[in-house]
Motif scaffolding. Sequence first.
Motif, mmCIF file in Angstrom:
data_model
loop_
_atom_site.group_PDB
_atom_site.id
_atom_site.type_symbol
_atom_site.label_atom_id
_atom_site.label_comp_id
_atom_site.label_asym_id
_atom_site.label_seq_id
_atom_site.Cartn_x
_atom_site.Cartn_y
_atom_site.Cartn_z
ATOM 1 N N ALA A 23 57.607 35.827 59.830
ATOM 2 C CA ALA A 23 58.228 35.558 58.526
ATOM 3 C C ALA A 23 58.548 34.068 58.385
ATOM 4 O O ALA A 23 58.317 33.468 57.323
ATOM 5 N N ILE A 24 59.026 33.460 59.445
ATOM 6 C CA ILE A 24 59.359 32.023 59.392
ATOM 7 C C ILE A 24 58.081 31.194 59.231
ATOM 8 O O ILE A 24 58.028 30.223 58.467
ATOM 9 N N ALA A 25 57.034 31.605 59.957
ATOM 10 C CA ALA A 25 55.760 30.877 59.874
ATOM 11 C C ALA A 25 55.232 30.914 58.437
ATOM 12 O O ALA A 25 54.730 29.912 57.924
ATOM 13 N N GLU A 26 55.374 32.075 57.789
ATOM 14 C CA GLU A 26 54.952 32.206 56.386
ATOM 15 C C GLU A 26 55.747 31.255 55.498
ATOM 16 O O GLU A 26 55.184 30.501 54.715
ATOM 17 N N MET A 31 52.016 27.537 62.014
ATOM 18 C CA MET A 31 51.342 28.533 62.841
ATOM 19 C C MET A 31 52.355 29.274 63.708
ATOM 20 O O MET A 31 53.408 28.738 64.063
ATOM 21 N N HIS A 32 51.981 30.503 64.055
ATOM 22 C CA HIS A 32 52.833 31.323 64.926
ATOM 23 C C HIS A 32 52.027 31.768 66.136
ATOM 24 O O HIS A 32 50.915 32.274 65.990
ATOM 25 N N VAL A 216 67.759 31.540 60.384
ATOM 26 C CA VAL A 216 66.864 30.609 61.093
ATOM 27 C C VAL A 216 66.442 29.469 60.153
ATOM 28 O O VAL A 216 66.415 28.298 60.571
ATOM 29 N N LEU A 217 66.158 29.798 58.902
ATOM 30 C CA LEU A 217 65.752 28.734 57.964
ATOM 31 C C LEU A 217 66.883 27.713 57.785
ATOM 32 O O LEU A 217 66.620 26.504 57.687
ATOM 33 N N ALA A 218 68.119 28.187 57.798
ATOM 34 C CA ALA A 218 69.252 27.263 57.682
ATOM 35 C C ALA A 218 69.284 26.326 58.895
ATOM 36 O O ALA A 218 69.532 25.116 58.758
ATOM 37 N N LEU A 219 68.980 26.863 60.060
ATOM 38 C CA LEU A 219 68.966 26.023 61.274
ATOM 39 C C LEU A 219 67.821 25.006 61.217
ATOM 40 O O LEU A 219 67.962 23.861 61.652
ATOM 41 N N VAL A 220 66.678 25.438 60.672
ATOM 42 C CA VAL A 220 65.543 24.512 60.546
ATOM 43 C C VAL A 220 65.926 23.373 59.599
ATOM 44 O O VAL A 220 65.644 22.194 59.872
#
Length: 223
Positions: A23-26, A31-32, A216-220
């Motif tokens: 989901a994060i890769a999308e 790439m994952h 996770v997106l917030a951490l990125v």
Amino acid sequence: MRKNILIAIDGPSGAGKSTLAKAIAEKLDIMHLDTGALFRALGYAALVKGFDTRNSEQAAELVNLVKLDIEFEGKDQKVLINGEDVTPYIRTEDVSIAASNISVHPIIRDYILSQERQLAERESFILDGRDIGTVVLPNADVKIFLTASPQVRAERRLQDLIRAGDQNAKYEQVLQDIETRDSQDSNRQTAPTRMADDAVLIDSSNLTIEETVAKVLALVDQS
Ligand code: DC
């Protein structure tokens, strides 16, 4: 333009690492790499050859006999053994156990480590596994340790197996396999499952996938 980003997701079996990583890769259009699939491919190759996955000499022989390749079709990862795509065969419980057994041997880990690093050098990647934040990518930009209770993980795994057509899968057996793998993966000498000192712990027992992705997106964003 931002430099390549590297994200490490580690945690025990069935915590949902691959679903999260996909989901994060999308979302980030990167790439994952599901590193468990690499150990699974070698575990599967050992089973096909009738090797004892606990035997280190046979593990060394396996590395000499087989060539593991990773290919991507778009974002879909395939694992090949001596040129044959074995991706469809690596999700059974037998292969799960063989992968855990074979991942104990340093010769197997070294072989896979070099392939993981070569890929991650090329472009932005999210890798999920057990030792990504500690060993494979100690300098990753974001490190997550994703966990959930053994019961929640067993229930999710059971649903995966049933969806994949295994109507005989039983909760008690799946839970027992998860506990055996947890213990083996965490207690091995080389690169055990361990949270990196600079990783963020996320317990997904009571989180939806969307909530976990948002964290996770917030951490990125902060990285
Ligand atoms: O994530 P998975 O269930 O597909 O992994 C299968 C096995 O491979 C796991 O029990 C231990 C091993 N593994 C590992 O040792 N290191 C990794 N980075 C990924 C998986």
